[in-house]
Scaffold this active site. Structure first.
Site, short mmCIF file in Angstrom:
data_model
loop_
_atom_site.label_atom_id
_atom_site.label_comp_id
_atom_site.label_asym_id
_atom_site.label_seq_id
_atom_site.Cartn_x
_atom_site.Cartn_y
_atom_site.Cartn_z
N SER A 564 0.76 -1.14 0.02
CA SER A 564 0.10 -0.04 0.06
C SER A 564 1.00 1.09 0.00
O SER A 564 1.70 1.40 -0.78
CB SER A 564 -1.05 -0.07 1.17
OG SER A 564 -1.69 0.94 1.34
N HIS A 679 -7.80 -5.37 -0.84
CA HIS A 679 -6.55 -4.61 -0.12
C HIS A 679 -5.29 -5.47 0.45
O HIS A 679 -4.43 -5.28 0.45
CB HIS A 679 -6.81 -3.14 0.36
CG HIS A 679 -5.80 -2.36 0.39
ND1 HIS A 679 -5.12 -2.13 -0.77
CD2 HIS A 679 -5.14 -1.76 1.67
CE1 HIS A 679 -4.06 -1.03 -0.28
NE2 HIS A 679 -4.14 -0.84 1.00
#
Length: 706
Positions: A564, A679
């Site tokens: 991320s 994610h």
């Protein structure tokens, strides 16, 4: 990126201002991007490209004899029956659990007495595997929100393949079934709070014009039981330019509600609180970088992420916790007087806090290691008593019990397995309840906390996990982890499968505490935010250089890893200093920072990075945007890029386009996109084991082979 007609007309004549020229270059760069077609998540051409890349990457890594061994070892550790259960629900006796029979997981229940034993007796409440099979859906459990104080009725969030967008369904924990004709909210990025058994406050997509640029809701409505969504009553509306708006229901640990309202996130880190009174909404007098966190000891507690002076004679510093007398605050929230609960020292930061029946429990970071305290309020003052948990660890608050002053902690370290500790604030008794078997043999390694000097002279701490018998000749294969964003700290943690697949073989693991994170509170974050974001990359590079200077490793043996924001960090590091690394594991990253606000939830993070549509702020971003910094004439360390088609937070196009550009440049790389996983890039234990096996097989090939 859009260019106005006015500027388009001016461009046809000349660049009259530096701003206009910058915007022209921006438009040109976007038009010239040959890989924009990869931004279409489910586009046939894009998915065909993904399948081809996956086939190539799996062919390379799964054919390596180490892959199968790594996969089986990782899966056995992930499925271990004596792991500590996660995702505790209200009341502290429900946990979400995954194992070899339940790869999607089960929500299960035990008694408090059983939960404190080494071998609790569990009763399944909801079997997500069975639900997914019955409904032919790829359900991923995303949590439960239960109506206090009984906790019988819960709002279960289910994601299709791991996306942030969820469907929400009402569930009866006692009957172990979804409520017939109960509350149901179709898929979306949404936030829901109980007001009572028949009333919800809901922020979601209500139709055209109700989502922010980041794709989150800014309209809150009241929804009654059996009421169609279209008939819900609007009670608050933020602005389309906000990051999002969420419902706000303030309740104590026993479930009594003291206020309802909304939280308007003006930006990534700035908010406004509104409470609903008899005379309408009241905007609270709070700092914009403040968060109402809990009620404890009859007081309302607020965390501050900026200096704040509510009055001439009252000033609080960033990182502090303040409190208000709850009755006084409810009578007049604009004039209630705040007092200090906790103020961090120069090497401290607030960790977590929670309330028990009569106490407040805080964890504090001190030089990136956790300490715990019990706070009590008496005669107008707070007193703090240390809780003697193990030192040199990361501590998270696990469960608070509403009927007593008891709390549980999860304690982790790099070389020790995670353990659960129980503390009784009334008797001051502390004891270890349970621990997990070690996932690897840690006897041959040691942990050191060292410091590197960044470009501006700031000392950057980092943890080094290395073999005891290291010769410091630059030969140790080393993985360097970083994050450095959003005020999130990297703390000592159980390395789990990574210890078995990497450390146990005589390798080293390093965690860099770069600025931008929360290791030393708001100031540490704000020192690498917006215009100064390059500081994060400088800090990470400084740690890499320090490892080489100390001859712990060498560029030939050094790999970077991050996900991320950490994926952006690794991307920036290998494009700015490609010669410093020989491997890069880039997970669910941001990489095209000139278009990140147009992809996924990117617009939500403008507060962290700046807005590339604004010339001044684009000037901060353009020099480090990894996608644009991939250029001919440089040799990059053959990265492994991992993303997920279902990641609706960090759009998979970031990784896709970087891989495609590396291919066009003739540079080595590997790309793998999990169709599910969101994610986290993994939707179940088997997918997580596969990702670990791919990553460590790659790391061994790049850093350990001669």
């Amino acid at each position: 990126m859009k260019t106005s007609l006015l500027f388009a007309a001016l461009f046809s004549i000349a660049c009259f201002t530096s701003t206009a020229c910058l915007q022209e270059r921006t438009g040109a760069a976007m038009t010239d991007d040959p890989f924009r077609w990869l931004e279409e998540i489910d586009g046939p051409r894009a998915l065909a490209w993904v399948r081809a890349e996956n086939e190539k990457t799996l062919g390379v890594l799964q054919s390596d004899p180490r892959y199968r061994h790594f996969y089986e070892q990782a899966l056995s550790i992930l499925k271990a029956k004596k792991r500590i259960a996660d995702i505790p629900m209200e009341g502290g006796r429900e946990h979400f659990w995954q194992d070899e029979k339940h790869v999607r997981g089960v929500l299960r229940h035990t008694t408090r007495e059983s939960d404190r034993s080494q071998d609790p007796k569990w009763e399944t409440i909801l079997d997500v595997d069975a639900l997914a099979a019955a409904e032919n859906r790829n359900w991923v459990f995303k949590g439960a929100n239960c109506l206090l104080p009984e906790g019988r009725l819960c709002l279960i969030s289910l994601s299709d393949g791991g996306k942030d967008a969820v469907s929400i369904r009402e569930f009866d924990r006692v009957a172990k079934t979804f409520v017939a004709d109960g509350f149901y909210l179709p898929e979306g990025k949404q936030d829901v709070s109980w007001v009572d058994g028949d009333t919800l406050l809901v922020a979601r997509d209500w139709g055209e014009g109700t989502l922010t640029q980041a794709g989150y809701p800014f309209v809150v409505k009241e929804l009654k039981r059996a009421q169609p969504l279209g008939e819900a009553r609007e009670i608050f509306r933020g602005e389309p330019t906000d990051s999002e708006t969420q419902p706000f229901v303030l309740h104590d640990i026993e479930g009594h509600i003291h206020a309802t309202g909304a939280v308007r996130a003006i930006s990534s880190f700035e908010s406004e609180y509104v409470v609903f009174g008899a005379d309408g909404p009241v905007k609270l007098n709070l700092a914009k970088k403040a968060e109402i966190v809990t009620i404890a000891c009859g007081r309302l507690l607020v965390k501050l992420d900026e200096d704040w002076r509510p009055s001439e004679d009252n000033r609080f510093t960033a990182g502090s916790v303040i409190s208000y007398d709850l009755d006084e605050w409810k009578q007049d929230p604009l004039r209630a007087k705040a007092s200090l609960v906790f103020q961090p020292g120069p090497r401290q930061a607030l960790g977590e806090l929670t309330a028990t029946k009569n106490c407040l429990i805080l964890t504090i970071l001190e030089n990136v290691q956790s300490k715990a305290f019990v706070y009590e309020y008496d005669q107008g003052a707070w007193s703090a008593t240390p809780i003697p948990l193990p030192e040199h660890t990361g501590v998270s608050l696990s469960v608070a019990h509403d009927e007593a002053d008891r709390v549980m902690f999860t304690v982790s370290s790099y070389l020790g397995p995670a353990s659960v500790w129980h503390f009784d604030a009334e008797s001051k008794r502390l004891g270890e309840l349970k621990n997990t078997p070690s996932a690897f043999d840690a006897s041959n390694h040691v942990v050191e906390q060292l410091e590197a000097t960044s470009r501006d002279g700031t000392s950057i701490p980092y943890f080094l996990v290395r073999p005891k018998n290291a010769r410091f000749d630059g030969a140790i294969p080393t993985l360097l982890l970083g994050y450095g964003g959003f005020q999130i700290p990297l703390l000592p943690s159980d390395l789990g499968p990574g210890g078995r697949l990497w450390l146990e073989q005589g390798n080293a693991y390093v965690v860099a505490n770069a600025r931008g994170g929360g290791e030393f509170g708001p100031q540490w974050h704000q020192a690498a935010q917006g215009a100064t974001k390059q500081t994060t990359w400088n800090d990470f590079i400084a740690v890499a250089e320090d490892l080489v200077r100390r001859k712990i490793t060498s560029p030939r043996r050094l790999g970077a890893i991050g996900g991320s924001q950490g994926g952006l960090l690794v991307g920036a590091a290998i494009t700015q200093r490609p010669e410093l690394f020989n491997a890069a594991i880039i997970e669910v990253p941001l990489l095209d920072m000139l278009r990140y606000t147009k992809l996924g939830a990117g617009a939500y993070w403008i507060g962290e990075y700046g807005d590339p549509a604004i010339a001044e702020q684009r000037a901060w971003i353009e020099p480090y945007s990894p996608y644009q910094k991939l250029v001919a004439g440089k040799t990059y360390p053959g990265p492994l890029i991992l993303t997920s088609t279902k990641d609706d937070r960090a759009h998979p196009a970031h990784g896709r386009k970087a891989a495609a550009k590396l291919a066009a440049l003739g540079q080595p790389y590997l790309y793998y996109e999990n169709i599910d996983g969101g994610h986290s890039a993994a939707a179940n234990l088997m997918e997580e084991a596969r990702q670990l096996a791919l990553e460590y097989t790659y790391a061994w090939r790049r850093l350990c082979s001669e």
